[in-house]
Design a protein around this motif. Structure first.
Motif, PDB file in Angstrom:
ATOM      1  N   ALA A 185      63.275  72.112  44.203  1.00 48.02           N
ATOM      2  CA  ALA A 185      62.572  71.049  44.933  1.00 48.02           C
ATOM      3  C   ALA A 185      63.550  70.060  45.563  1.00 48.02           C
ATOM      4  CB  ALA A 185      61.635  70.295  43.995  1.00 48.02           C
ATOM      5  N   ARG A 186      64.780  70.043  45.075  1.00 49.14           N
ATOM      6  CA  ARG A 186      65.700  68.993  45.508  1.00 49.14           C
ATOM      7  C   ARG A 186      67.113  69.326  45.045  1.00 49.14           C
ATOM      8  NH1 ARG A 186      67.905  64.834  42.872  1.00 49.14           N
ATOM      9  NH2 ARG A 186      68.419  62.968  44.071  1.00 49.14           N
ATOM     10  N   HIS A 187      68.101  69.014  45.890  1.00 43.28           N
ATOM     11  CA  HIS A 187      69.515  69.084  45.502  1.00 43.28           C
ATOM     12  C   HIS A 187      70.176  67.758  45.837  1.00 43.28           C
ATOM     13  CE1 HIS A 187      69.932  73.402  44.761  1.00 43.28           C
ATOM     14  NE2 HIS A 187      69.581  73.733  45.976  1.00 43.28           N
ATOM     15  N   ILE A 246      74.400  66.501  45.792  1.00 46.80           N
ATOM     16  CA  ILE A 246      75.751  66.959  45.470  1.00 46.80           C
ATOM     17  C   ILE A 246      76.779  66.009  46.060  1.00 46.80           C
ATOM     18  CG2 ILE A 246      75.777  68.552  47.456  1.00 46.80           C
ATOM     19  CD1 ILE A 246      77.560  70.423  45.662  1.00 46.80           C
ATOM     20  N   TYR A 287      81.001  65.735  46.712  1.00 44.84           N
ATOM     21  CA  TYR A 287      82.247  66.508  46.781  1.00 44.84           C
ATOM     22  C   TYR A 287      83.425  65.596  46.425  1.00 44.84           C
ATOM     23  CZ  TYR A 287      79.051  69.571  49.171  1.00 44.84           C
ATOM     24  OH  TYR A 287      77.968  70.365  49.466  1.00 44.84           O
ATOM     25  N   ASN A 335      66.951  78.049  49.936  1.00 42.57           N
ATOM     26  CA  ASN A 335      67.239  76.606  49.882  1.00 42.57           C
ATOM     27  C   ASN A 335      68.670  76.271  50.304  1.00 42.57           C
ATOM     28  OD1 ASN A 335      68.890  76.166  47.208  1.00 42.57           O
ATOM     29  ND2 ASN A 335      67.269  77.597  46.652  1.00 42.57           N
ATOM     30  N   VAL A 336      69.625  77.140  49.997  1.00 44.84           N
ATOM     31  CA  VAL A 336      71.009  76.880  50.407  1.00 44.84           C
ATOM     32  C   VAL A 336      71.153  77.000  51.930  1.00 44.84           C
ATOM     33  CG1 VAL A 336      73.421  77.585  50.132  1.00 44.84           C
ATOM     34  CG2 VAL A 336      71.860  77.717  48.178  1.00 44.84           C
ATOM     35  N   GLN A 337      70.425  77.932  52.524  1.00 46.63           N
ATOM     36  CA  GLN A 337      70.533  78.117  53.975  1.00 46.63           C
ATOM     37  C   GLN A 337      70.014  76.907  54.751  1.00 46.63           C
ATOM     38  OE1 GLN A 337      72.835  80.481  53.691  1.00 46.63           O
ATOM     39  NE2 GLN A 337      72.118  81.098  55.711  1.00 46.63           N
ATOM     40  N   LEU A 372      70.872  73.937  54.169  1.00 43.51           N
ATOM     41  CA  LEU A 372      72.094  73.151  54.400  1.00 43.51           C
ATOM     42  C   LEU A 372      72.923  73.768  55.528  1.00 43.51           C
ATOM     43  CD1 LEU A 372      72.802  70.641  52.556  1.00 43.51           C
ATOM     44  CD2 LEU A 372      71.263  72.221  51.419  1.00 43.51           C
ATOM     45  N   ARG A 417      78.861  64.110  50.641  1.00 37.50           N
ATOM     46  CA  ARG A 417      77.646  64.128  49.818  1.00 37.50           C
ATOM     47  C   ARG A 417      76.495  64.692  50.620  1.00 37.50           C
ATOM     48  NH1 ARG A 417      73.387  60.810  49.637  1.00 37.50           N
ATOM     49  NH2 ARG A 417      72.298  60.594  47.652  1.00 37.50           N
ATOM     50  N   HIS A 418      75.614  65.453  49.949  1.00 36.50           N
ATOM     51  CA  HIS A 418      74.338  65.893  50.520  1.00 36.50           C
ATOM     52  C   HIS A 418      73.230  65.530  49.551  1.00 36.50           C
ATOM     53  CE1 HIS A 418      75.798  68.410  53.807  1.00 36.50           C
ATOM     54  NE2 HIS A 418      76.437  69.227  53.014  1.00 36.50           N
ATOM     55  N   GLU A 419      72.071  65.206  50.109  1.00 34.50           N
ATOM     56  CA  GLU A 419      70.855  65.107  49.305  1.00 34.50           C
ATOM     57  C   GLU A 419      69.754  65.741  50.134  1.00 34.50           C
ATOM     58  OE1 GLU A 419      70.024  61.163  47.937  1.00 34.50           O
ATOM     59  OE2 GLU A 419      68.124  61.722  47.008  1.00 34.50           O
ATOM     60  N   ILE A 420      68.952  66.602  49.522  1.00 39.40           N
ATOM     61  CA  ILE A 420      67.924  67.299  50.284  1.00 39.40           C
ATOM     62  C   ILE A 420      66.691  67.512  49.417  1.00 39.40           C
ATOM     63  CG2 ILE A 420      68.954  69.576  49.744  1.00 39.40           C
ATOM     64  CD1 ILE A 420      67.912  70.472  52.565  1.00 39.40           C
ATOM     65  N   GLU A 421      65.530  67.331  50.028  1.00 36.77           N
ATOM     66  CA  GLU A 421      64.246  67.612  49.373  1.00 36.77           C
ATOM     67  C   GLU A 421      63.515  68.684  50.159  1.00 36.77           C
ATOM     68  OE1 GLU A 421      62.978  63.265  47.511  1.00 36.77           O
ATOM     69  OE2 GLU A 421      61.685  64.290  48.950  1.00 36.77           O
ATOM     70  N   TYR A 422      62.950  69.633  49.450  1.00 34.97           N
ATOM     71  CA  TYR A 422      62.221  70.729  50.084  1.00 34.97           C
ATOM     72  C   TYR A 422      60.732  70.453  49.986  1.00 34.97           C
ATOM     73  CZ  TYR A 422      66.809  72.754  49.599  1.00 34.97           C
ATOM     74  OH  TYR A 422      68.167  72.969  49.685  1.00 34.97           O
ATOM     75  N   THR A 447      76.340  62.185  53.629  1.00 39.28           N
ATOM     76  CA  THR A 447      77.331  61.118  53.775  1.00 39.28           C
ATOM     77  C   THR A 447      78.605  61.716  54.364  1.00 39.28           C
ATOM     78  OG1 THR A 447      76.427  59.932  51.880  1.00 39.28           O
ATOM     79  CG2 THR A 447      78.691  59.385  52.534  1.00 39.28           C
ATOM     80  N   TRP A 488      61.567  62.313  45.708  1.00 42.11           N
ATOM     81  CA  TRP A 488      62.030  62.674  44.373  1.00 42.11           C
ATOM     82  C   TRP A 488      63.246  61.873  43.915  1.00 42.11           C
ATOM     83  CZ3 TRP A 488      59.765  66.492  41.378  1.00 42.11           C
ATOM     84  CH2 TRP A 488      58.884  67.379  42.020  1.00 42.11           C
ATOM     85  N   ARG A 489      63.803  61.064  44.802  1.00 41.30           N
ATOM     86  CA  ARG A 489      65.069  60.432  44.432  1.00 41.30           C
ATOM     87  C   ARG A 489      64.946  59.643  43.148  1.00 41.30           C
ATOM     88  NH1 ARG A 489      68.416  56.948  48.674  1.00 41.30           N
ATOM     89  NH2 ARG A 489      69.132  59.001  49.314  1.00 41.30           N
TER      90      ARG A 489
END
Lengths: 149, 149, 149, 149
Positions: free
Chosen positions: A58-60, A62, A64, B25-27, B29, B59-64, B112, B146-147
């Motif tokens: 549902a969420r990532h 990350i 670096y 989900n990775v794709q 990004l 940094r990445h943040e992602i919600e599906y 970021t 979801w944060r």
């Protein structure tokens, strides 16, 4: 490493590097997917129960922390759980060198997973057995540096 | 769509789907990386100044929000900036159907980016021209659901 | 370009490049997959009939003729058929610059496709309509330079 | 397995599967790349001499013989050389189950590699040491079934 944390070794591929010569930021999420596949098999016996028919990403999030270059040695992904709820949980990660390779910390990450019944195509609740297993792995929140306040 | 938001169309690949038959989900990004490559060329003229010799993903943040299946139509990536600082900024995204295809919102995300001088291999400050361009694109924070708090 | 040859434009991704800074040799096969997805939709109306429920890749052969670097312009994949049989056919490709970009030839390739019935999980024969369509695209064998004798 | 043949174990990734639930035909070439990276390190000591600064892929040929599904066990890539010339050689592969997993043969393939001097950006000749090593690995041509006559 906290008592609840489990370490999994994940092999790199030469192709994980991008034109900058570093493991690409997107490929780090791929490595975390690999780590989940290995971990879920250990934690839930038959990986199909949790991985193929049981949870959705549902969420990532990350961060670096250091550049990673391809090498033959695998990377270590340390994993533990946080925020175990009725219908999902968070999985936390640190991507590091294994002890015999070095001591660099490359990334910190967190994935929110939601329990899902693929046969009924609907959210579901975690089973008591799943919750018991996840509680054994429960640790502190990921100390993100960049997270927005 | 806010005044500062810019829309970029990104083609899918059949191989973006995983064994579940959904865009992995990775794709997502990877699609955001494609969108940045297209956007930076428009925003900064010669994309090399910002993309190849100028910023690092920190940094990445992602919600599906909805599953996406391969189709021939591209997806729309709406992008705007937040938190423009002296040495970096946040890029915000919404991944949607283009208007002629539908109205689904598939994902929200935030990256970021840190200004970097690849020749000197050192962080750098954003130039005044870069900051002016980024301010034109400034909008509201991503309304993540979801944060963690 | 032969009368039977059809040209399809395929977008590159920045991530198609490897640590050498060139489009990776494996990614060329990915670009050919993208070209087939686009072509089969044009040739067979509903792409599902041929692509998702109708053919298996049995063989690839590819020669690399010039290095390709990421650029915003798509590449052109020229495609035609050879060796149309009762149960499959060969698809031939040349990967080139589109006319408005240049005149470089990057690769020649050939894929053997076998007609397959995914519902019965068994080989099948090409339908008369499929053979008619494939004959319209029939051309000369790929002039491979390195092929073993 | 011929005396000259060497076996290398290559881990799969869950993401090697495509929407059909099989390891994608393009990903087989990625697995062969992984096998070369492992093999060249063993054969040439420091892999950089041959892999990063020494050979270009000029050609691939591959036949698919059986579908492969993701599993935790690695696949075995058996490799040997053919057609060792002054400026390059062919590498031959069979992709199989390791002995403790099964006896399926999934693919046969062949890669033509050309010696290259990346610093001078020009073709070069194989060194006597490289030819000696490659001759130790010399075997029979790949028994391709589909190769055009």
């Amino acid at each position: 490493m906290d008592a609840a944390t489990r370490r999994f070794l994940v092999p790199l591929r030469w192709s994980d590097m991008d034109a900058y010569g570093h493991v690409n930021n997107v490929q780090f999420l791929r490595l975390l997917e690999d780590a989940r596949v290995i971990a879920f098999r250990e934690w839930f016996g038959d990986e199909r129960s949790m991985l193929e028919t049981g949870v959705l990403v549902a969420r990532h999030e990350i961060e670096y922390l250091a550049p990673l270059t391809f090498r033959h040695a695998p990377i270590a992904v340390d994993m533990w759980t946080t925020k175990i709820g009725g219908a999902g949980f968070d999985l936390s990660y640190e991507v590091r060198d294994p002890e015999d390779v070095g001591s660099e910390l490359y990334a910190r990450a967190e994935t929110t997973l939601v329990a899902y019944d693929f046969r009924r195509a609907a959210p579901r609740r975690l089973t008591p057995e799943e919750r018991d297993q996840l509680r054994l792995l429960e640790g502190e929140p990921v100390p993100f540096r960049w997270r927005r306040r």
